[in-house]
Design a protein around this motif. Structure first.
Motif, short mmCIF file in Angstrom:
data_model
loop_
_atom_site.label_atom_id
_atom_site.label_comp_id
_atom_site.label_asym_id
_atom_site.label_seq_id
_atom_site.Cartn_x
_atom_site.Cartn_y
_atom_site.Cartn_z
N CYS A 1 33.92 45.80 50.94
CA CYS A 1 35.16 45.16 51.40
C CYS A 1 35.79 45.99 52.51
O CYS A 1 35.57 47.21 52.57
N PRO A 2 36.59 45.39 53.36
CA PRO A 2 37.19 46.15 54.46
C PRO A 2 38.37 47.03 54.08
O PRO A 2 38.75 47.92 54.84
N ASN A 3 39.00 46.79 52.90
CA ASN A 3 40.16 47.60 52.54
C ASN A 3 40.24 47.79 51.02
O ASN A 3 39.59 47.08 50.25
N GLN A 4 41.05 48.76 50.62
CA GLN A 4 41.15 49.12 49.21
C GLN A 4 41.80 48.02 48.39
O GLN A 4 41.42 47.79 47.22
N ALA A 5 42.77 47.32 48.95
CA ALA A 5 43.46 46.27 48.20
C ALA A 5 42.48 45.19 47.76
O ALA A 5 42.51 44.72 46.61
N LEU A 6 41.59 44.77 48.66
CA LEU A 6 40.60 43.76 48.32
C LEU A 6 39.60 44.31 47.30
O LEU A 6 39.16 43.58 46.40
N CYS A 7 39.23 45.57 47.44
CA CYS A 7 38.33 46.20 46.45
C CYS A 7 38.94 46.13 45.05
O CYS A 7 38.28 45.74 44.07
N GLN A 8 40.20 46.53 44.93
CA GLN A 8 40.87 46.53 43.63
C GLN A 8 41.02 45.12 43.08
O GLN A 8 40.92 44.89 41.88
N GLN A 9 41.21 44.15 43.97
CA GLN A 9 41.34 42.76 43.53
C GLN A 9 40.02 42.26 42.95
O GLN A 9 40.01 41.55 41.94
N ILE A 10 38.91 42.62 43.55
CA ILE A 10 37.60 42.19 43.05
C ILE A 10 37.30 42.84 41.71
O ILE A 10 36.77 42.19 40.79
N VAL A 11 37.62 44.11 41.56
CA VAL A 11 37.44 44.77 40.26
C VAL A 11 38.25 44.06 39.19
O VAL A 11 37.76 43.82 38.07
N ALA A 12 39.50 43.71 39.51
CA ALA A 12 40.34 43.01 38.54
C ALA A 12 39.76 41.64 38.18
O ALA A 12 39.82 41.21 37.03
N THR A 13 39.17 40.95 39.16
CA THR A 13 38.56 39.65 38.90
C THR A 13 37.38 39.79 37.94
O THR A 13 37.22 38.98 37.02
N VAL A 14 36.56 40.80 38.15
CA VAL A 14 35.41 41.03 37.25
C VAL A 14 35.89 41.34 35.84
O VAL A 14 35.38 40.77 34.85
N HIS A 15 36.87 42.20 35.70
CA HIS A 15 37.34 42.60 34.37
C HIS A 15 38.11 41.49 33.67
O HIS A 15 38.31 41.55 32.45
N ALA A 16 38.54 40.47 34.43
CA ALA A 16 39.24 39.34 33.80
C ALA A 16 38.28 38.40 33.09
O ALA A 16 38.72 37.55 32.31
N LEU A 17 36.98 38.54 33.33
CA LEU A 17 35.97 37.72 32.67
C LEU A 17 35.61 38.39 31.34
O LEU A 17 34.75 39.27 31.28
N LYS A 18 36.27 37.96 30.26
CA LYS A 18 36.16 38.65 28.97
C LYS A 18 35.43 37.80 27.94
O LYS A 18 35.45 36.58 27.99
N GLY A 19 34.78 38.51 27.03
CA GLY A 19 34.07 37.84 25.95
C GLY A 19 34.97 37.51 24.79
O GLY A 19 36.20 37.68 24.85
N ASP A 20 34.36 37.04 23.69
CA ASP A 20 35.12 36.67 22.50
C ASP A 20 35.90 37.85 21.92
O ASP A 20 36.93 37.67 21.29
N ASN A 21 35.37 39.07 22.12
CA ASN A 21 36.02 40.27 21.57
C ASN A 21 37.14 40.80 22.46
O ASN A 21 37.75 41.83 22.15
N GLY A 22 37.40 40.11 23.57
CA GLY A 22 38.47 40.55 24.46
C GLY A 22 38.07 41.62 25.44
O GLY A 22 38.92 42.08 26.22
#
Length: 599
Positions: A199-220
């Motif tokens: 990504c070109p900047n840190q803000a977008l990097c952090q946003q993508i990490v947050a998007t990945v971690h928002a995909l949670k399983g049954d155990n949360g």
């Protein structure tokens, strides 16, 4: 001349259908015209080998040569156009590389956000756990670009995802790649492979990490792990599934102390274990500001791709690097693309050919994905053209709404000068019905950090509460401003174009251009902060007299629902071209053609 011809023939004997009888005798003298004929034939055959078809002039060279006394023993080639290497996706277009820009109005149906009603993430092949995670997050129906991208990416193909801002490009590549990573884990392979998102900047990097971690399983717990790495955020000892970084940050880790955190964080480990490469905001990453570190990375990865395929082929065919290097480049390319079968099909005669029942492959293949909301591809120097040249097998996935202003976004145009600018800005903010109702979420774009601070001082004196976001503000303040805008239902943020690329602030109701965008590409990214995911929004563009030529073109294109790519320009070339020609003419078009298309 005869000596040169004999050496040339010896090189081309490795090519398919090019076993040459190169002789000369007193009874059949080798005249210069015959040499020229053979040279023309060799050039034509080389073109056919590299491109898969013969150019019409090359066909003429072969035909003329076949009537000479010096002929190849096999010289029968079909002069047919090459089959398209890029497959079509339903309602999506092939790359328009090196073609005229689109001018004609876009149909209203092309601006729909969601895929067909019956389409679900599971039906696209997305892993069931990820589909359930999306349902828990309230996402049950994919967008058009997600529907088109999933089948292509799940096959491991190279791809260019070009779609308007707010169309769901991040999930369009994260879901297929995440599916492949999860399935690889289930197979318990000897090696774990990873994905990289640049990504070109840190803000977008952090946003993508947050998007990945928002995909949670049954155990949360998150189904996939992701980490943003740079020198300030060292790599975790447990390698994440998805690595997110800026080009400079990744280079510093791999060439610095990264090895202390594990083999993956060395150059060798990274080249052998990272199997999916994504360039988010690809047009910016391949632009002048980032092109050097990004090109260095891509060249190193592609060189490693070739070495890994070569190593497997050497083992299967019993050849070595010395012999391989002596082969023509056309055979090298056949090997890199098709492994041993591709090399043999191209005409290579192996010293120890494999038996008919021999199992060849599979071969190492790394996936490259380029995602962007703007993808210029009119001239050779444009980013889209360069991607097409380096990755000719990549499939281009693009919506018809690419490079257009969304229909649900209302535009207001306001001419100002230095004296009236401040008063008009305050009036636009306070006159917004959403602001009066206390529910406005507004972004105010300025041309640089100095004008952002000046606008901030003006709003303070007018009693307008707001935040400021630009590179000269402390990182903690910038992060807090973004979080407040993302998590609250209202707010006003004064910003530079640092907030125009990729950053997702939901439900922005109003975008104000306090300083008009310098070009059409920046204009598209700014106005793309509102009207996202099919929602309504409005844009107020304040402009000065020197902006009028660009404003007139963009305003007409928007009012007539035309794509804006005809107004794309590099740096100040728009105004310079206007001064030179006296009127606006898009790149790649002549004035008469443009005028006819606008009627």
């Amino acid at each position: 001349m005869l000596h040169v011809l004999r050496r040339t023939c010896s090189v081309f004997r490795a090519l398919p259908g090019a076993s040459f009888a190169c002789t000369s005798s007193a009874s059949e003298p080798l005249y210069a015209s015959s040499v020229a004929s053979v040279a023309g034939y060799l050039l034509a055959r080389m073109m056919a080998t590299m491109h898969g078809s013969l150019h019409p002039q090359a066909c003429m060279a072969v035909h003329a040569h076949q009537h000479r006394h010096l002929t190849p023993t096999h010289a029968h080639f079909l002069c047919q156009p090459a089959a398209p290497s890029l497959s079509l996706v339903r309602s999506f277009k092939r790359p328009r590389v090196l073609q005229r820009p689109r001018i004609m109005p876009v149909a209203a149906a092309a601006t729909n956000f969601y895929a067909q009603q019956a389409t679900s993430f599971s039906s696209l092949g997305v892993e069931e756990e990820l589909s359930k995670a999306l349902e828990r997050a309230g996402l049950t129906r994919p967008s058009y670009i997600q529907e088109a991208a999933a089948p292509v990416l799940l096959q491991g193909k190279q791809a260019v995802i070009a779609a308007e801002t707010g169309s769901g490009k991040t999930l369009a590549y994260l879901l297929p790649i995440g599916t492949m990573l999860l399935r690889a884990k289930q197979k318990q392979l000897r090696h774990q492979y990873h994905a990289l998102v640049l990504c070109p900047n840190q803000a977008l990097c952090q946003q993508i990490v947050a998007t990945v971690h928002a995909l949670k399983g049954d155990n949360g717990l998150p189904l996939l792990s992701a980490a943003f790495i740079n020198t300030s955020n060292p790599p975790p000892y447990t390698p994440p599934d998805i690595i997110v970084a800026t080009p400079a940050g990744l280079r510093e880790v791999l060439t610095g102390s990264g090895g202390a955190y594990g083999w993956l964080w060395t150059i060798e480990g990274f080249e052998k274990r990272v199997r999916h490469i994504v360039l988010d905001e690809a047009d910016m990453l391949l632009g002048d500001a980032f092109v050097k570190p990004v090109d260095d990375l891509l060249q190193a990865l592609r060189a490693n791709d070739r070495r890994q395929v070569e190593a497997k082929v050497f083992q299967e065919l019993g050849i070595n690097d010395t012999l391989f290097k002596r082969l023509p480049r056309a055979l090298h390319q056949a090997c890199w693309r098709g492994g041993a079968p591709g090399l043999l099909a191209a005409g290579f005669r192996a010293p120890n050919p494999p038996g008919e029942d021999a199992v060849l492959g599979p071969y190492w293949k790394r996936q490259y994905v380029f995602a962007a909301a703007t993808m210029p591809s009119i001239t050779f120097s444009d980013v889209g053209s360069r991607i097409h040249k380096l990755y000719p097998d990549a499939e281009w996935i693009a919506t018809d709404a690419l490079h257009t202003s969304k229909r649900q976004v209302a535009h207001h145009w306001l001419e100002v000068n230095d004296d009236s600018w401040g008063k008009q800005l305050v009036n636009v903010i306070k006159g917004d019905p959403d602001y009066q109702a206390g529910k406005a979420k507004t972004l105010i774009f300025t041309k640089d950090t100095a004008t952002a601070d000046a606008a901030s001082s003006l709003l303070h004196s007018a009693g307008v509460k707001h935040m400021v976001y630009h590179k000269n503000r402390p990182m903690g303040e910038r992060t807090e401003s973004l979080e407040r805008m993302q998590q609250h239902s209202g707010g006003i943020m004064v910003c530079t174009d640092a907030a125009a690329r990729g950053i997702d602030i939901p439900d922005v109701t109003h975008v104000i251009q306090s300083d008009f965008a310098p070009n059409a590409i920046d204009f598209l990214h700014r106005i793309g902060r509102t009207g996202r995911a099919g929602k309504a929004g409005k844009v107020t563009s304040m402009y000065r007299d020197f902006n009028i030529p660009l404003v007139e073109v963009l305003r007409r294109f928007i009012e007539e629902d035309r794509p804006l790519e005809a107004a794309f320009s590099r740096a100040r070339s728009f105004s310079q071209k206007l001064k030179r020609k006296g009127k606006f003419v898009p790149r790649g078009m002549v004035a008469s053609e443009y005028e006819a298309s606008m009627k």
